[in-house]
Design an enzyme around this catalytic site. Structure first.
Site, short mmCIF file in Angstrom:
data_model
loop_
_atom_site.label_atom_id
_atom_site.label_comp_id
_atom_site.label_asym_id
_atom_site.label_seq_id
_atom_site.Cartn_x
_atom_site.Cartn_y
_atom_site.Cartn_z
CD GLU A 173 -2.82 -1.34 -0.15
OE1 GLU A 173 -2.95 -0.21 -0.76
OE2 GLU A 173 -3.30 -2.43 -0.24
CG ASP A 423 30.62 -25.67 -0.66
OD1 ASP A 423 29.33 -25.99 -0.50
OD2 ASP A 423 31.66 -25.50 0.18
#
Length: 518
Positions: A173, A423
């Site tokens: 808003e 990783d």
């Protein structure tokens, strides 16, 4: 022309279509989100806001056929705190200063004591509404005010924690008060039956891209969950297209986190939403004006995929909360909303079966989408495409968590730290420094003429992956055992120049550690 798998995000495919809708470029995006109205900015750049305390309004607001009519109640302290935080998120983006003038009475409201005013009402919107800026004459008092259905009438407006619909509503808003619109010609009301399928006017009209959208992130193939209460994720900041649009309207704030900033764990970003000790299930976009910056995910035990390119999406966040924690948090949300069994916003306790089914079905979907996006398997993340970096923002560094992570750099000098797990780290340009940490790690390189450094290579365990670089073959690689530098003449012209690959290691590299292009 249609595209295939949208897992990468839609922006790179501007001009193509997705689900029969045009994928808009950034100009198209702005045309849809920018209402064309703007705040009248004083010479000092200060915009005031406050909280209406009266029980009746003045002028057209008091006309039930036009405005909210009667039924006003002031914001609670919790609502005020959430609204102040929401305004601060917009304040970060633009070179304006938003000042809280506190409580505003009916007479003070009539004298325009605050540019933006916020209050509850029982006779206006089902959820909330706001007025655009720029009204004049008898409509002037309407400009840039926000009305939310009191939480007693709509319990979700009491969900003010991260990922709660009440928090998202306030940010949305307030976007209207600054001149942002819904991305399409739709608005909730009686008999509302518009969906993404029949209402979205371009492909990226979803909460993945803009908090001004009505449509779930799932419509554009993201998958975000607030795992501590097991609800669909809601935007916690203005999103990547909101940031672009608002900065096109007002300019970008050059002072916002302009020094070295860490987001995530060990955060010094100055807002709780960017602190993953406090917000472990983020759905947000980061704007940063400068410095040497880091995304720190070191406290997460789930897998992470980070892409540091501006405008990109990453898949990051914490592991699902335990069933006990989940049900405790759901109970607290019921307290916040005043909901009881049978109420529309009541969150019933999850059973063990429901909990296990949600985890076991959702997580494999996310892992498969990351594999489709990147070609890297085994990244067991809990969110998909929930974190973005604003256009025009450069984040230099990323630190992973304790599981198998995938970290992608950008075209500046990056420091990528895997920390734990097996990783995969990839630099895209600049002179990068890569730390694999524990586990059998893979360091992926591109052809860019920079000298990248592997800070903790473990021969026999880690791998250097050159398979994606045409010409990076074993016969054109030279390794200096004294300096631990690997050079590859990828264009096979007999000289080493900006077209080639240079990798320095702090430890020895064996030929068997290198994966060459076929």
């Amino acid at each position: 022309m249609a595209i295939g798998d949208p897992n990468r995000g839609l922006d790179p495919y501007a001009g193509d279509t997705y689900r029969g809708k045009l994928i808009g470029n950034l100009n198209v995006v702005r045309q849809h989100i920018d209402s064309g109205t703007m705040l009248a900015v004083p010479t000092d750049g200060v915009i005031t806001y406050g909280f209406f305390t009266g029980n009746h309004a003045v002028s057209l607001n008091n006309n039930p056929h036009f405005g909210e009519g009667k039924g006003y109640t002031p914001f609670s302290d919790a609502q005020k705190a959430a609204a102040t935080a929401a305004i601060g998120l917009w304040d970060d983006l633009v070179p304006l200063t938003f000042v809280n003038v506190g409580d505003v009475s009916t007479s003070e409201w009539a004298r325009n004591q605050a540019t933006i005013l916020l209050a509850n009402t029982t006779t206006g919107p089902a959820q909330a509404w706001a007025y655009y800026p720029g009204y004049g004459k008898q409509y002037a008092r309407l400009s840039s005010d926000v009305w939310t259905a009191t939480p007693d009438e709509n319990g979700s407006n009491g969900w003010l924690k991260f990922g709660g619909y009440g928090e998202t509503t306030l940010i949305h808003e307030l976007g209207h008060t600054l001149g942002l619109s819904h991305p399409g010609a739709y608005n909730f009301g009686p008999g509302f039956a518009v969906t993404y399928t029949n209402g979205a006017e371009y492909a990226q009209d979803s909460k993945q891209y803009t908090i001004m959208s009505y449509w779930s992130d799932r419509e554009t193939n993201a998958l975000v969950t607030t795992w501590n209460v097991f609800l669909a994720g809601q935007p916690q900041t203005p999103m990547v297209h909101d940031i672009y649009t608002i900065q096109q309207k007002y300019g970008a704030d050059p002072t916002t986190r302009a020094t070295d900033t860490t987001y995530g764990f060990n955060s010094n970003a100055g807002k709780d939403v960017f602190d993953f000790n406090k917000n472990p299930y983020p759905m947000l976009s980061v704007y940063d004006a400068g410095g040497n910056d880091t995304i720190d995910l070191s406290g997460f035990s789930a897998g992470q995929f980070v892409d540091l390119h501006a405008g990109s999406f990453s898949s990051i966040g914490g592991a699902p909360a335990t069933l006990t924690k989940t049900n405790a948090d759901r109970a607290q949300w019921n307290v916040d909303s005043g909901s009881h069994a049978g109420d529309p916003y009541y969150l019933a306790p999850l059973t063990t079966t429901d909990y296990n089914n949600l985890v076991s079905t959702r997580l494999p979907i996310i892992e498969s989408r990351i594999t489709a996006t990147t070609g890297v398997s085994g990244i067991q993340a809990t969110e998909f495409n929930n974190f973005s970096i604003a256009y025009g923002t450069t984040i230099e560094n990323a630190t992973g968590g304790s599981a198998r992570d995938l970290l992608w750099g950008n075209d500046v000098a990056n420091v990528l730290k895997g920390m734990g797990g097996n990783d995969v780290l990839k630099g895209f340009g600049g002179n990068d420094t890569l730390y694999g940490g524990d586990g059998n790690d893979t360091f992926v390189f591109v052809k860019d003429g920079s000298t990248d450094t592997i800070a903790d290579f473990q021969t026999g365990a880690d791998k250097i992956d050159l398979t994606g670089i045409a010409g990076a073959t074993a016969g054109y690689a030279v390794y200096d055992a004294a300096t631990h530098q690997l050079k590859v003449d990828v264009d096979h012209n007999g000289i080493y120049d900006a077209n080639d690959v240079y990798i320095s290691s702090m430890a020895a590299i064996a030929t068997t550690d290198i994966l060459f292009h076929a």
